[in-house]
Design a protein around this motif. Structure first.
Motif: not given
Length: 396
Positions: A7, A9, A11, A143, A207-208, A214
């Motif tokens: 997510s 947040s 990151s 997560r 991850n993103l 982002k």
């Protein structure tokens, strides 16, 4: 174990947690001579510089992911694609040097804190710290790691707030106006070290899923939080200590504050431990990904070997020399950071953007200014490194 998308947040917390590490503990000591006003300018300038180099790494990383058609791209693949074999050698040795140096510093300092709190031998506290946080990195999902970092960062903010409240009672506002800009260059390596997060940028991009918007948000917001903490931290420490004579100027301001305010000591230890823990997680993730790529292991899966190679050597070295904390910070900050996260990102981006064989010219660029900006990045790092070398030669 397969990776899952992270997510935004999570990151942001990963970047913030990685940035707030052992470097913040040394900032008051290296900025005492410069004064708060000059050090605030230096901190802001270093933050901007490190944001730019992180964005350059992200830009090259995503371009490399697109070209290779896979995630999990580390600095090895990026350097090989943009700088060739010589660039890979420089990047690899710089990366390994700085990461092991800082991991040794983190284990050494955290084991001191745990031994003081728990009353157990140093080797047990060092092993406990490495085992618990190493397990979180290896077994935890993206997560879960993001949530754990979020909790630790909130703990940092809470303990930081308590520290500011406890120490600011003796704050001398006129002391904050002190500015000795001539002493700023000597403080830059440690300040730059305090803003290191670039090792998790490849993890961030994976991850993103290569979303540059982002990634940019995570880097800017994730480093802006530590910038605020660093400025307030330095103001409280430098504004609360008594003026010292030249003969005793080597005294750490943090130690001086502890000796004059008994409640500050335990809060500093809690804050220090949480700051080191968040940074340790980021560095373990970054180095294990790097080693996995170096060993040509399959992308997207956790394998035990990179984690064992990441966790065990720092544990052993920290036990061999318990006083290694400041030594490691000094060497890593002076040379490793400015080469690895200053010169190399700009050189990779230059090759990526302007090489005739590169197909990245049409891809979005996270850092504007073209060649002029890249020259400033390389020139700034080169100036500080050269100044440090000449200073050391002059003392020898």
């Amino acid at each position: 174990m397969k990776r899952e998308p992270g997510s935004l947040s999570g990151s942001i917390f990963l970047v913030a947690g990685t940035t707030v590490g052992a470097g913040i503990l040394a900032i008051p000591a290296v900025t005492q001579e410069t004064g708060f006003l000059a050090s605030a300018v230096a901190c802001t300038a270093c933050w901007m510089y490190m944001v730019v180099t992180g964005l350059l790494i992200a830009e090259v990383n995503v371009n490399t992911m697109c070209e290779l058609g896979s995630g999990g791209v580390s600095l090895v693949s990026m350097a090989m694609r943009t700088l060739g074999k010589v660039g890979v050698q420089i990047a690899c040795w710089s990366y390994i040097f700085i990461h092991y140096a800082l991991l040794v510093a983190y284990v050494a300092r955290s084991s001191d804190i745990l031994t003081s709190f728990l009353g157990i031998p140093l080797w047990e506290s060092a092993t406990l710290f490495s085992l618990v946080l190493g397990s979180i990195c290896y077994f935890g999902s993206q997560r879960f790691i993001g949530a754990a970092n979020g909790v630790l960062v909130l703990g940092i903010i809470g303990s930081f707030t308590a520290l500011v409240a406890a120490a600011s009672g003796n704050l001398q506002w006129e002391a904050l106006l002190k500015a000795n800009f001539e002493a700023v260059p000597m403080s830059i390596p440690i300040i730059a070290l305090s803003f290191v997060y670039q090792n998790v940028v490849p993890v961030l991009c994976t991850n993103l899923e290569g979303d540059l918007s982002k990634v940019r948000t995570a880097i800017i917001l994730g480093t802006a939080i530590p910038l605020g903490l660093f400025l307030v931290w330095n103001a409280v420490i430098l504004g609360s200590i008594q003026d010292v004579e030249m003969a005793t100027k080597v005294i750490d301001p943090l130690e001086q504050l502890r000796s004059t305010n008994g409640i500050v000591g335990p809060i500093v230890e809690v804050f220090s431990f949480l700051a080191i823990a968040t940074s340790y997680i980021g560095f373990v993730l970054g180095l294990s990904d790097f080693l996995a790529d170096l060993l040509k292991l399959p992308a997207g899966e956790n394998r035990p070997l990179p984690y064992l190679l990441t966790l065990i050597p720092p544990l052993i070295l920290s036990l061999l020399d318990p006083e290694i904390f400041f030594k490691a910070l000094d060497f890593a900050g002076t040379y490793g950071v400015l080469v690895l996260f200053g010169v190399i990102p700009a050189a990779m981006s230059w090759s990526d953007r302007y090489s005739n064989s590169s197909s990245s010219a049409q891809l979005p660029q996270l850092v504007p200014g073209g060649r002029f900006t890249l020259c400033l990045v390389i020139g700034g790092a080169g100036y500080v490194i050269l100044s440090e070398l000449l200073e050391k030669i002059g003392y020898s």
